[in-house]
Design a protein around this motif. Structure first.
Motif, short mmCIF file in Angstrom:
data_model
loop_
_atom_site.label_atom_id
_atom_site.label_comp_id
_atom_site.label_asym_id
_atom_site.label_seq_id
_atom_site.Cartn_x
_atom_site.Cartn_y
_atom_site.Cartn_z
N CYS A 83 60.50 76.27 17.90
CA CYS A 83 58.94 76.67 17.75
C CYS A 83 58.51 77.42 18.51
O CYS A 83 57.61 77.54 19.19
CB CYS A 83 58.30 75.28 17.94
SG CYS A 83 58.37 74.47 19.64
N VAL A 118 61.37 76.72 24.00
CA VAL A 118 60.67 76.01 23.04
C VAL A 118 59.26 76.86 23.40
O VAL A 118 58.84 76.89 24.76
CB VAL A 118 60.41 74.69 23.41
CG1 VAL A 118 61.98 73.84 23.09
CG2 VAL A 118 60.16 74.27 24.80
N SER A 119 58.41 76.95 22.09
CA SER A 119 56.99 77.09 22.39
C SER A 119 56.80 78.47 23.09
O SER A 119 57.48 79.56 22.85
CB SER A 119 56.12 76.19 22.77
OG SER A 119 54.75 76.25 22.81
N CYS A 152 56.87 71.61 17.92
CA CYS A 152 57.92 71.27 18.50
C CYS A 152 58.55 69.84 18.30
O CYS A 152 59.23 69.17 18.95
CB CYS A 152 57.82 71.44 20.07
SG CYS A 152 57.54 73.10 20.46
#
Length: 467
Positions: A175, A150-151, A409
């Motif tokens: 994301c 994520v991210s 996210c």
């Protein structure tokens, strides 16, 4: 798919004829670190699942954790966490962890090396490989590994998906900062420069080469205050819209309906809402961490044509409309930005950041999912990433899906698990088919009977700010 514990990749484990990568191939020396000290496993029981928690320390001081259900399906989900505290995590949320454990997956993830910058791209990939090894040594060797990020962890995960064939089978990105650190720093600096130029000239020399986190936070507070004051006038709102275009700032804010395509005033108001709620307070301290990791400022404004940059932005019509309403000369403003652009980055820092934080190809299948209104990692990053992967000749390994929602996210548990199941079908069959269409993903998510989903047909615009 039912919510009951399942063997989602059990078929994959058994389907040796599919000739997927050999599980847990020998790691490189840097990745083969075993736990310096593994704690005794602890067993916990919830209403649905009995799990065992494992943890330990890797050779570089990174910590790792893992959770393994009693009825393990043999699949390890390797989780790469996002920017922030360098603390080990093995799932995007507690709700996601509970669902995945109930379905039989084991979960693992590391903190990355805690002794450097929070932008831990120098160590994260190798620490994640070492976590696979540590899990195998203490909890049991997995039959297959799927990586999830994520991210900023999505950028880590993209590196794993590029290099990890033989150690992982596929990757699910959420994301992800997939366009990389260089593009992120460039387009964020473009926006910060525009805001300082129009509203806070005293801070123009202070935008880069940040000496410490406190200085970065204070700068973010001053720029946010300047934006708040500017929002009170038509001229200020027009210039905020210009900076937001350079930032690729989403025009759909929390608690709001998405603005109509020609409702330019509402688009700017919602972009301002994101800025007012703290975007600068995240990205400017983030710049300090990136500069720490890169060894200096990697980005320049010198030589950038800010008129051409705006013309390539999908927010250009909004900016033109608001400038017209305010009676301002847009060409004069963008020409002034171009003429006044004097920030020069370090070539060495840029090379360092390019080496650690840019990905252009894939080695295993990846499904990358993004919200359509992401205020921190613009969905336009997916456009840049897809173009690069396609140019590398590995575009057949990539599929992208989009969720119609505001926020970085901001996924439901159902969306994440449905994405994982779709990726698994690709691994089992060797073909994407139609499993990643919005309708197919919506159907999978609905069948879970969890917390809803909003997959949508979406094509992200080009990322503004690519040099």
């Amino acid at each position: 798919m039912s919510r009951s514990p399942r063997r989602a990749l059990a078929a994959l484990c058994a389907a040796t004829a599919l000739a997927l990568t050999a599980p847990l191939a020998a790691a490189t020396p840097a990745a083969a670190a075993t736990p310096a000290a593994a704690t005794a496993p602890a067993t916990a029981t919830t209403a649905a699942t009995t799990t065992t928690r494992y943890s330990g320390t890797l050779q570089d001081g990174a910590t790792w954790i893992a959770d393994k259900p009693a009825q393990w399906n043999g699949i390890l989900l390797l989780f790469s966490h996002g920017f922030g505290p360098l603390t080990a995590a093995d799932a995007p949320s507690g709700a996601v962890a509970a669902e995945l454990l109930a379905e039989g997956y084991a979960l693992a993830g590391s903190s990355y090396d805690p002794h450097g910058s929070a932008w831990a791209l120098k160590s994260a990939e190798q620490d994640q490989y070492a976590t696979i090894t540590a899990f195998g040594n203490t909890a049991g060797r997995p039959a297959h590994v799927v990586s999830v990020g994520v991210s900023m962890g999505g950028l880590v995960n993209a590196e794993i998906a590029r290099d990890g064939a033989g150690r992982i089978d596929g990757a699910l990105n959420l994301c992800g900062l997939v366009a990389g650190g260089v593009n992120l720093e460039d387009h964020q600096l473009d926006a910060e420069y525009a805001l300082a130029w129009f509203f806070d000239r005293a801070d123009l020399p202070l935008l880069v080469n940040l000496p410490d986190a406190a200085t970065a936070s204070a700068l973010a507070d001053r720029l946010t205050g300047a934006v708040n004051a500017a929002q009170q006038t038509p001229a200020g709102r027009a210039r905020i819209a210009l900076a937001a275009a350079y930032l690729n700032q989403a025009g759909w804010a929390p608690g709001q309906a998405p603005p109509a395509p020609t409702d330019f005033a509402n688009q700017e108001a919602q972009q301002y809402q994101w800025l007012q709620q703290g975007v600068l307070n995240f990205i400017i301290p983030g710049r300090y961490a990136v500069e720490q990791s890169a060894g200096g400022n990697p980005s320049s404004t010198r030589g950038v044509d800010y008129t051409a940059l705006l013309n390539r932005s999908w927010h250009a019509d909004e900016v033109r409309a608001l400038y017209g309403a305010a009676g301002l000369d847009l060409k004069a403003d963008t020409a002034a930005l171009t003429a006044g652009a004097t920030i020069t980055g370090s070539g060495t820092a840029r090379a360092n950041l390019t080496a650690t934080s840019t990905v252009t190809s894939l080695g295993v299948p990846m499904l990358s999912i993004h919200t359509t209104a992401d205020q921190l990692v613009p969905v336009e990053q997916e456009n840049a990433y897809a173009a690069r992967v396609q140019a590398s000749g590995t575009g057949n390994l990539l599929r992208q899906a989009f969720v119609a929602r505001q926020g970085h996210c901001n996924f439901t548990t159902a969306e994440i698990v449905a994405g994982l199941h779709a990726l698994e079908q690709r691994l089992i069959t060797g073909s994407w088919g139609t499993v990643t269409t919005p309708a197919a993903l919506q159907s999978r998510a609905a069948a879970l009977h969890l917390d809803g989903s909003a997959f949508t047909d979406w094509t992200p615009s080009p990322l503004t700010g690519i040099r």
